[in-house]
Design a protein around this motif. Sequence first.
Motif, PDB file in Angstrom:
ATOM      1  N   LEU A   4      -4.904   2.487   3.514  1.00  0.00           N
ATOM      2  CA  LEU A   4      -3.418   2.892   3.464  1.00  0.00           C
ATOM      3  C   LEU A   4      -2.741   2.940   1.982  1.00  0.00           C
ATOM      4  O   LEU A   4      -1.983   3.773   1.437  1.00  0.00           O
ATOM      5  CB  LEU A   4      -2.475   2.159   4.460  1.00  0.00           C
ATOM      6  CG  LEU A   4      -2.686   2.653   5.845  1.00  0.00           C
ATOM      7  CD1 LEU A   4      -1.556   1.662   7.027  1.00  0.00           C
ATOM      8  CD2 LEU A   4      -1.977   4.058   5.818  1.00  0.00           C
TER       9      LEU A   4
ATOM     10  N   CYS B 293       5.998   0.979  11.975  1.00  0.00           N
ATOM     11  CA  CYS B 293       5.068   0.756  11.082  1.00  0.00           C
ATOM     12  C   CYS B 293       5.622   1.253   9.587  1.00  0.00           C
ATOM     13  O   CYS B 293       6.188   2.180   9.578  1.00  0.00           O
ATOM     14  CB  CYS B 293       3.974   1.436  11.408  1.00  0.00           C
ATOM     15  SG  CYS B 293       2.354   1.372   9.891  1.00  0.00           S
ATOM     16  N   ILE B 294       5.445   0.430   8.626  1.00  0.00           N
ATOM     17  CA  ILE B 294       5.935   0.450   7.230  1.00  0.00           C
ATOM     18  C   ILE B 294       4.474   0.784   6.451  1.00  0.00           C
ATOM     19  O   ILE B 294       4.744   0.816   5.186  1.00  0.00           O
ATOM     20  CB  ILE B 294       6.879  -0.877   6.799  1.00  0.00           C
ATOM     21  CG1 ILE B 294       6.066  -1.991   6.901  1.00  0.00           C
ATOM     22  CG2 ILE B 294       8.162  -0.537   7.523  1.00  0.00           C
ATOM     23  CD1 ILE B 294       6.945  -2.931   6.179  1.00  0.00           C
TER      24      ILE B 294
ATOM     25  N   CYS C 102       1.989  -0.846   5.722  1.00  0.00           N
ATOM     26  CA  CYS C 102       1.793  -1.692   4.517  1.00  0.00           C
ATOM     27  C   CYS C 102      -0.005  -2.217   4.423  1.00  0.00           C
ATOM     28  O   CYS C 102      -0.287  -2.698   3.519  1.00  0.00           O
ATOM     29  CB  CYS C 102       2.222  -3.291   4.866  1.00  0.00           C
ATOM     30  SG  CYS C 102       1.685  -4.084   6.329  1.00  0.00           S
ATOM     31  N   GLY C 103      -0.596  -1.832   5.160  1.00  0.00           N
ATOM     32  CA  GLY C 103      -1.994  -2.153   5.365  1.00  0.00           C
ATOM     33  C   GLY C 103      -2.365  -3.574   5.922  1.00  0.00           C
ATOM     34  O   GLY C 103      -3.803  -3.558   5.810  1.00  0.00           O
TER      35      GLY C 103
ATOM     36  N   CYS D  59      -2.400  -4.745   8.693  1.00  0.00           N
ATOM     37  CA  CYS D  59      -3.463  -4.926   9.798  1.00  0.00           C
ATOM     38  C   CYS D  59      -4.999  -4.401   9.305  1.00  0.00           C
ATOM     39  O   CYS D  59      -5.854  -4.849  10.101  1.00  0.00           O
ATOM     40  CB  CYS D  59      -3.032  -4.021  11.044  1.00  0.00           C
ATOM     41  SG  CYS D  59      -2.898  -2.538  10.664  1.00  0.00           S
TER      42      CYS D  59
ATOM     43  N   ILE E  75      -3.897   0.402  13.256  1.00  0.00           N
ATOM     44  CA  ILE E  75      -2.865   1.475  13.114  1.00  0.00           C
ATOM     45  C   ILE E  75      -3.127   2.648  13.274  1.00  0.00           C
ATOM     46  O   ILE E  75      -2.589   3.613  14.190  1.00  0.00           O
ATOM     47  CB  ILE E  75      -1.522   0.956  11.877  1.00  0.00           C
ATOM     48  CG1 ILE E  75      -0.498   1.993  12.382  1.00  0.00           C
ATOM     49  CG2 ILE E  75      -2.423   1.370  10.840  1.00  0.00           C
ATOM     50  CD1 ILE E  75       0.406   1.654  13.473  1.00  0.00           C
TER      51      ILE E  75
ATOM     52  N   CYS F 157       1.037  -8.311  11.313  1.00  0.00           N
ATOM     53  CA  CYS F 157       1.897  -6.940  11.141  1.00  0.00           C
ATOM     54  C   CYS F 157       3.443  -7.674  10.812  1.00  0.00           C
ATOM     55  O   CYS F 157       3.957  -8.296  11.870  1.00  0.00           O
ATOM     56  CB  CYS F 157       1.798  -6.320  12.350  1.00  0.00           C
ATOM     57  SG  CYS F 157       3.249  -4.758  12.268  1.00  0.00           S
TER      58      CYS F 157
HETATM   59  S1  SF4 Z   1       0.470  -4.316   9.575  1.00  0.00           S
HETATM   60 FE1  SF4 Z   1      -0.518  -2.204  10.122  1.00  0.00          FE
HETATM   61  S2  SF4 Z   1       0.958  -1.667  11.949  1.00  0.00           S
HETATM   62 FE2  SF4 Z   1       1.937  -3.123  10.928  1.00  0.00          FE
HETATM   63  S3  SF4 Z   1       3.491  -2.059   9.582  1.00  0.00           S
HETATM   64 FE3  SF4 Z   1       1.485  -2.700   8.106  1.00  0.00          FE
HETATM   65  S4  SF4 Z   1       0.193  -0.866   8.097  1.00  0.00           S
HETATM   66 FE4  SF4 Z   1       1.868  -0.794  10.031  1.00  0.00          FE
END
Ligand code: SF4
Lengths: 459, 221
Positions: free
Chosen positions: A152, A315-316, A318-319, A321, A344, A375
């Motif tokens: 991501l 979901c933002i 962020c990567g 997960c 995700i 997350c």
């Molecule tokens: S951890 Fe994964 S599911 Fe949670 S916000 Fe970040 S990218 Fe989205």
Amino acid sequence: MAHAHSSNFEANARAALADAQLQRALGHVRVNFVERRAAAAARLPEFERLRDRAVAIKDHTLAHLDYYLERFADEVGAAGGTVHWCADAAEARAAILAICRKAGARTVTKGKSMVGEEIAINAHLEANGIEPVETDLGEYIIQLRKEPPSHLIAPAIHVSKEQVADAFRAAHRNLDPARPLGEPAALLAEARAALRGKFLAADVGITGANFLVAETGSAIIVTNEGNGDLTQTLPKAHIVLTGIEKLVPTLEDAATLLRVLARSATGQEFSVYTTVATGPRRAGDLDGPGEFHVILLDNGRSAMLAGNLRDALRCIRCGACLNHCPVYQAVGGHAYGAVYSGPIGAVITPALHGLAGARHLPNASTFCGRCEEVCPMRIPLPRLLRHWREAEFERHLQPAVSRAALAAWAFLARRPRIYGPAAALAAAVLSRLGRRHGRLGSLPAPAGATFQQMWRRRP
Amino acid sequence: MSDRAGLLSAVRRALGRGELGVDERRELDARIASAESGPIPTRAQGERRELIDRFIAMAEEASATVRRVAAPGEVPAAVGDYLAAHNLPSRLRVAPDPAVADLPWRGQPMIDISVGAARAEDSASLTPALAGVAETGTLALVSGPGTPTTLNLLPDAHIVLLRAGDIVGSLEEVWTRLRRLGALPRTVNFITGPSRSADIEQTLQMGAHGPRRLHILLIDE
Ligand code: SF4
């Protein structure tokens, strides 16, 4: 791996586990992202409270999304910008092309945008004689290599510096073929110089948005390179390409989300560039785009509001997960064969692109629960993966033998202590069964080893 | 195209309700108007002196450099020192804002000063900051006729003039200041250290597309 498809996760995963170069690259995930996030979270005593608040903000916004979308659109209009409401990818592509045509665009620079990948905007622009140029270094590398992103926020994480050098030699033909490109510094300098020309030549700049602020009609982008800023500042028109779930009510709400975003993504206290853009250039301004467009894309998102999957809209991107997922760490992003990978990705890909083409993705999990723990938006990813498994089961997309296996799997997956050994047994048995019946190709998991075993055996 | 009604009704259908009533909309209007903050980290709070020290420490942690100067009149000499120390060309593109354009540049005849938005060939720029955020060592810069955004992005070295009195604790205090100034400017740039990328083998390198160097001149008076 470039043509991996999500219906083929198992074969993709096997290939990834056997790819020594990829395995070396994935080692960076474990060290860089996981350790840095832990350190950043530990350093901020308020981190957990900020997460709670971030979840509450997004839940509130999603429950009143119609109101916030309208308010946002009205504010964009008041600031002199234009909102384009797009139900699906085709409408978004058409809207972008129309803006580019009107601007007489030949070159379009692009900041990193996962929605851009989702709607495959680059191919569409190219097919219409417009050159799209990715400006995030990682995106630029994979554009030259004609690959999809594998992460991501670090789209070229699977690529070695030697492969980057090869891609640059093939693309930058005007430079001395004998130039040294052994070090990352030389590669970065070359990309900076090559892209500087593109930034200055571009007619239209397309960025994504990390957040849209209803109160002010602003689009917020977050980068470390500054590429998104050059993309949106220099051309005649700035297009913000974004999903409808990016709304937050106020600037204060955005501040709370920004506090958890960088820490969860890269372990930074704050990213280098956080930019709030509101409308086009104002009277008296010496620079900035003359036009400001926001493409608000639905493409399956509104339907997700209806049930369990609403949680995933928090979901933002962020990567975290992905970084903490043993499956992602073992096979990387391409094995998922989808634009959005990792936990995700496995949850939203079936919603955005249909379950039929993505039916193996919900199986790409060990249900260890790390993704949900880290997350920042507390999305119950394991529960949502189970949701898809059950949906898959109900829709009878699986061949009969596999449907029986899934029923057993669903039973075991809810009982993690017996899941490991039992799944191994089931896989071995079903594999033999499948071979005897000559239908191995149609079986997702039973190939003689469970994913967990393959993972442990990886080189 | 541009089917606002269609998209909104899809959203409402999924939420299982029709349009919100007047009262509900009023409540949501009030939520926006209240501009309520989430948790403000302790580190974003404190005495002015503490916040200044924290700003400097956090900015340096993000690889910016900070030099304290006693008064605006000393800025031209500090800029001259900086360009010389880093072997940068003695050219400077200055924002039209009087806070930087009207400094006593005559005292630095060696520096070739020009005023305006950034051009491709500019190697160093000087811009004024609206505020500094102590929590993360972040600069807040706004666009306007006196402060073109390109100066923050195109040159190799970006020099920023920040008054110690403009250092605040949190991002939220910047929003408050901006609201007091009226409509949000076209661009608000929050900048924390120089440009960087880790996209090649996760090796962190400075100077990706934006400035390779970020130097903050902090005016103490
Ligand atoms: S951890 Fe994964 S599911 Fe949670 S916000 Fe970040 S990218 Fe989205």
